[in-house]
Design an enzyme around this catalytic site. Structure first.
Site, PDB file in Angstrom:
ATOM      1  N   SER A   1       0.896  -1.157  -0.002  1.00 17.61           N
ATOM      2  CA  SER A   1      -0.103  -0.094  -0.176  1.00 17.61           C
ATOM      3  C   SER A   1       0.870   1.176   0.026  1.00 17.61           C
ATOM      4  O   SER A   1       1.864   1.350   0.655  1.00 17.61           O
ATOM      5  CB  SER A   1      -0.697   0.028   1.250  1.00 17.61           C
ATOM      6  OG  SER A   1      -1.334   1.180   1.468  1.00 17.61           O
TER       7      SER A   1
ATOM      8  N   TYR B   1      -2.252  -1.498  10.948  1.00 19.65           N
ATOM      9  CA  TYR B   1      -2.179  -1.922   9.533  1.00 19.65           C
ATOM     10  C   TYR B   1      -1.268  -1.613   8.696  1.00 19.65           C
ATOM     11  O   TYR B   1      -0.817  -2.581   7.921  1.00 19.65           O
ATOM     12  CB  TYR B   1      -3.691  -1.722   9.169  1.00 19.65           C
ATOM     13  CG  TYR B   1      -3.580  -1.562   7.552  1.00 19.65           C
ATOM     14  CD1 TYR B   1      -3.983  -2.848   6.911  1.00 19.65           C
ATOM     15  CD2 TYR B   1      -3.617  -0.351   6.867  1.00 19.65           C
ATOM     16  CE1 TYR B   1      -3.913  -2.827   5.553  1.00 19.65           C
ATOM     17  CE2 TYR B   1      -3.518  -0.345   5.428  1.00 19.65           C
ATOM     18  CZ  TYR B   1      -3.805  -1.507   4.799  1.00 19.65           C
ATOM     19  OH  TYR B   1      -3.924  -1.618   3.411  1.00 19.65           O
TER      20      TYR B   1
ATOM     21  N   LYS C   1       2.096  -3.836   6.322  1.00 18.51           N
ATOM     22  CA  LYS C   1       2.406  -3.649   4.947  1.00 18.51           C
ATOM     23  C   LYS C   1       3.939  -3.108   4.682  1.00 18.51           C
ATOM     24  O   LYS C   1       4.739  -3.915   4.154  1.00 18.51           O
ATOM     25  CB  LYS C   1       1.678  -2.717   4.274  1.00 18.51           C
ATOM     26  CG  LYS C   1       0.146  -2.911   4.098  1.00 18.51           C
ATOM     27  CD  LYS C   1      -0.047  -4.265   3.425  1.00 18.51           C
ATOM     28  CE  LYS C   1      -1.586  -4.403   3.218  1.00 18.51           C
ATOM     29  NZ  LYS C   1      -1.755  -5.684   2.644  1.00 18.51           N
TER      30      LYS C   1
HETATM   31  C1  UD1 Z   1      -7.282   4.191   3.881  1.00 16.21           C
HETATM   32  C2  UD1 Z   1      -6.180   3.986   4.696  1.00 16.21           C
HETATM   33  C3  UD1 Z   1      -4.902   3.403   4.188  1.00 16.21           C
HETATM   34  C4  UD1 Z   1      -5.489   2.036   3.302  1.00 16.21           C
HETATM   35  C5  UD1 Z   1      -6.656   2.322   2.434  1.00 16.21           C
HETATM   36  C6  UD1 Z   1      -7.188   1.172   2.278  1.00 16.21           C
HETATM   37  C7  UD1 Z   1      -6.435   5.634   6.607  1.00 16.21           C
HETATM   38  C8  UD1 Z   1      -5.865   6.675   7.390  1.00 16.21           C
HETATM   39  N1  UD1 Z   1      -5.703   5.253   5.481  1.00 16.21           N
HETATM   40  O1  UD1 Z   1      -6.898   5.161   2.745  1.00 16.21           O
HETATM   41  O2  UD1 Z   1      -3.940   3.115   4.903  1.00 16.21           O
HETATM   42  O3  UD1 Z   1      -4.447   1.455   2.548  1.00 16.21           O
HETATM   43  O4  UD1 Z   1      -7.771   2.919   3.209  1.00 16.21           O
HETATM   44  O5  UD1 Z   1      -8.498   1.126   1.412  1.00 16.21           O
HETATM   45  O6  UD1 Z   1      -7.671   5.002   6.907  1.00 16.21           O
HETATM   46  N2  UD1 Z   1     -13.020  10.538   3.722  1.00 16.21           N
HETATM   47  C9  UD1 Z   1     -14.160  11.449   3.785  1.00 16.21           C
HETATM   48  N3  UD1 Z   1     -15.247  10.962   4.343  1.00 16.21           N
HETATM   49  C10 UD1 Z   1     -15.445   9.522   4.522  1.00 16.21           C
HETATM   50  C11 UD1 Z   1     -14.214   8.564   4.376  1.00 16.21           C
HETATM   51  C12 UD1 Z   1     -13.148   9.247   3.652  1.00 16.21           C
HETATM   52  O7  UD1 Z   1     -14.017  12.612   3.799  1.00 16.21           O
HETATM   53  O8  UD1 Z   1     -16.592   8.913   5.133  1.00 16.21           O
HETATM   54  C13 UD1 Z   1     -11.761  11.190   2.912  1.00 16.21           C
HETATM   55  C14 UD1 Z   1     -10.469  10.821   3.659  1.00 16.21           C
HETATM   56  O9  UD1 Z   1     -10.252  11.789   4.647  1.00 16.21           O
HETATM   57  C15 UD1 Z   1      -9.451  10.811   2.576  1.00 16.21           C
HETATM   58  C16 UD1 Z   1     -10.410  10.495   1.464  1.00 16.21           C
HETATM   59  O10 UD1 Z   1     -11.662  10.430   1.629  1.00 16.21           O
HETATM   60  O11 UD1 Z   1      -8.972  12.055   2.095  1.00 16.21           O
HETATM   61  C17 UD1 Z   1      -9.901   8.834   1.095  1.00 16.21           C
HETATM   62  O12 UD1 Z   1     -10.353   8.042   2.378  1.00 16.21           O
HETATM   63  P1  UD1 Z   1     -10.324   6.591   2.410  1.00 16.21           P
HETATM   64  O13 UD1 Z   1     -11.175   5.966   1.265  1.00 16.21           O
HETATM   65  O14 UD1 Z   1     -10.629   6.201   3.838  1.00 16.21           O
HETATM   66  O15 UD1 Z   1      -8.734   5.999   2.028  1.00 16.21           O
HETATM   67  P2  UD1 Z   1      -7.488   6.726   2.781  1.00 16.21           P
HETATM   68  O16 UD1 Z   1      -7.587   7.302   3.832  1.00 16.21           O
HETATM   69  O17 UD1 Z   1      -6.689   7.410   1.528  1.00 16.21           O
END
Ligand code: UD1
Length: 337
Positions: free
Chosen positions: A125, A150, A154
């Site tokens: 990742s 997690y 990795k």
């Molecule tokens: C997350 C994990 C990452 C993992 C990946 C696997 C964290 C901090 N990181 O990535 O380690 O490899 O998932 O799929 O959890 N967001 C919102 N509202 C929401 C959900 C997300 O605003 O309800 C935003 C988050 O703040 C982020 C973006 O959307 O900026 C993407 O989030 P997400 O899909 O959870 O992925 P990551 O956080 O990048």
């Protein structure tokens, strides 16, 4: 026909990769303990490709089962997806994460060593980069201390593979995924989050169908053009195809080193608000969302420099964010019915 073992082959990325492997003429054997998916996915894969993969249901932590499997099955390569992957949960139960993710890998590597099996692809990742100092992120960017157990699994697993590769000559590739999203165009397989989704896209599609009331946008004060965080969202089918490219590189002995690492992303960053806007457009819906505070552990921005994967694997992401979001939406609508 080359035989490929896919661990976690009934999961989100695993199932899409199984379909692409079968499309490319590989024979697939799946090991999955159904801890985060259902057996129906096996039938869905079969419905898409008209080929039923061999399937074993056991836990890769169980050394004896792993040994028995390899005693009875000769494989040409292994794609190892099986792992626990919920960031928040890993903070609550770190020992379970270390045990599951690390022991599963070492059990497999022990058998690879004992039986001189080559060709391992590991699902890593971009989380290993943390908040990278330079964007887009190349494979040479320094590895940062993990934000979660997690993420640490990795990082540790990559190190374990590097050491095993050096000591025992095992050929391996780690693929560092950016943010995998979307679903197969048939809408027969896709992401199946259990409970409240933690990731952005399933939360968006569930909000659009009314399963969730409102999407929370985590933070609008990031140093980005619109204040929301930026990620590199890659269509899961493009990601699946990267595994085929990496596998062929191993099988055809095209590696420059026994152990190699590639970023797998689109190279394009999108902010949370851009994703929301694109989703509203392709789904023709209005999304109910509100801006809230930042989520702990989130980084500002991450997107891949994909030059190395483009050049060495001859692979490039082809599908757009809009196509990925539309496929996720079609999948969500199918799930609801
Ligand atoms: C997350 C994990 C990452 C993992 C990946 C696997 C964290 C901090 N990181 O990535 O380690 O490899 O998932 O799929 O959890 N967001 C919102 N509202 C929401 C959900 C997300 O605003 O309800 C935003 C988050 O703040 C982020 C973006 O959307 O900026 C993407 O989030 P997400 O899909 O959870 O992925 P990551 O956080 O990048």
């Amino acid at each position: 026909m080359k035989k490929i073992l896919v661990t976690g082959g009934l999961g989100f990325i695993g199932s899409h990769t199984v379909v692409e492997l079968q499309n490319e003429g590989f024979e697939v054997i799946i090991i999955d303990n159904l801890s985060n998916t259902t057996i129906e996915v096996l039938d869905k894969i079969t419905a898409i490709t008209n080929l039923k993969p061999a399937f074993y249901n056991f836990d890769l932590k169980d050394k004896k089962s792993v040994q028995d499997f390899f005693k009875n099955n000769k494989v040409d390569g292994i794609i190892h997806f099986a792992a626990s992957k919920a960031v928040g949960e890993s903070v609550q139960i770190p020992l379970d994460y270390y045990e599951n993710n690390i022991i599963s890998l070492t059990n497999i590597l022990q058998e690879m060593k004992a039986r001189a099996i080559n060709n391992l692809i590991f699902s890593s990742s971009c989380t290993v980069y943390g908040q990278a100092d330079e964007l887009p992120i190349t494979e040479n960017a320094p590895i940062k201390p993990a934000e979660s157990p997690y993420g640490n699994t990795k990082k540790i697993n990559e190190e374990i593979i590097a050491d095993a590769s050096k000591a025992h000559g095992i050929k391996a590739i780690s693929l560092r995924y950016f943010n995998p999203i979307g679903a197969h165009s048939s809408a027969k397989i896709g992401e199946l989050p259990i409970g409240v989704p933690q990731n952005l896209i399933p939360f968006i599609t569930q909000t659009a169908t009314g399963i969730r009331q409102e999407l929370s946008v985590f933070g609008s004060d990031y140093p980005t053009p619109d204040g929301t965080a930026i990620r590199d969202y890659i269509h899961v089918v493009d990601l699946a195809k990267a595994h085929i490219a990496a596998l062929n590189r191993l099988l055809n002995n095209q590696q420059k080193n026994n152990y190699e690492v590639f970023n797998v992303g689109t190279g394009k960053g999108s902010s949370v608000l851009e994703v929301i806007n694109a989703f509203e457009k392709v789904s023709n819906t209005k999304l109910n969302y509100k801006i809230v505070g930042r989520r702990e552990g989130d980084i500002t921005a991450a997107f891949a420099n994909t030059t190395l994967a483009n050049r060495e694997l001859g692979w490039k992401a082809e599908l757009t964010l809009e196509e990925a979001l539309l496929s996720a939406w079609n999948w969500q609508k199918r799930l609801k019915n």
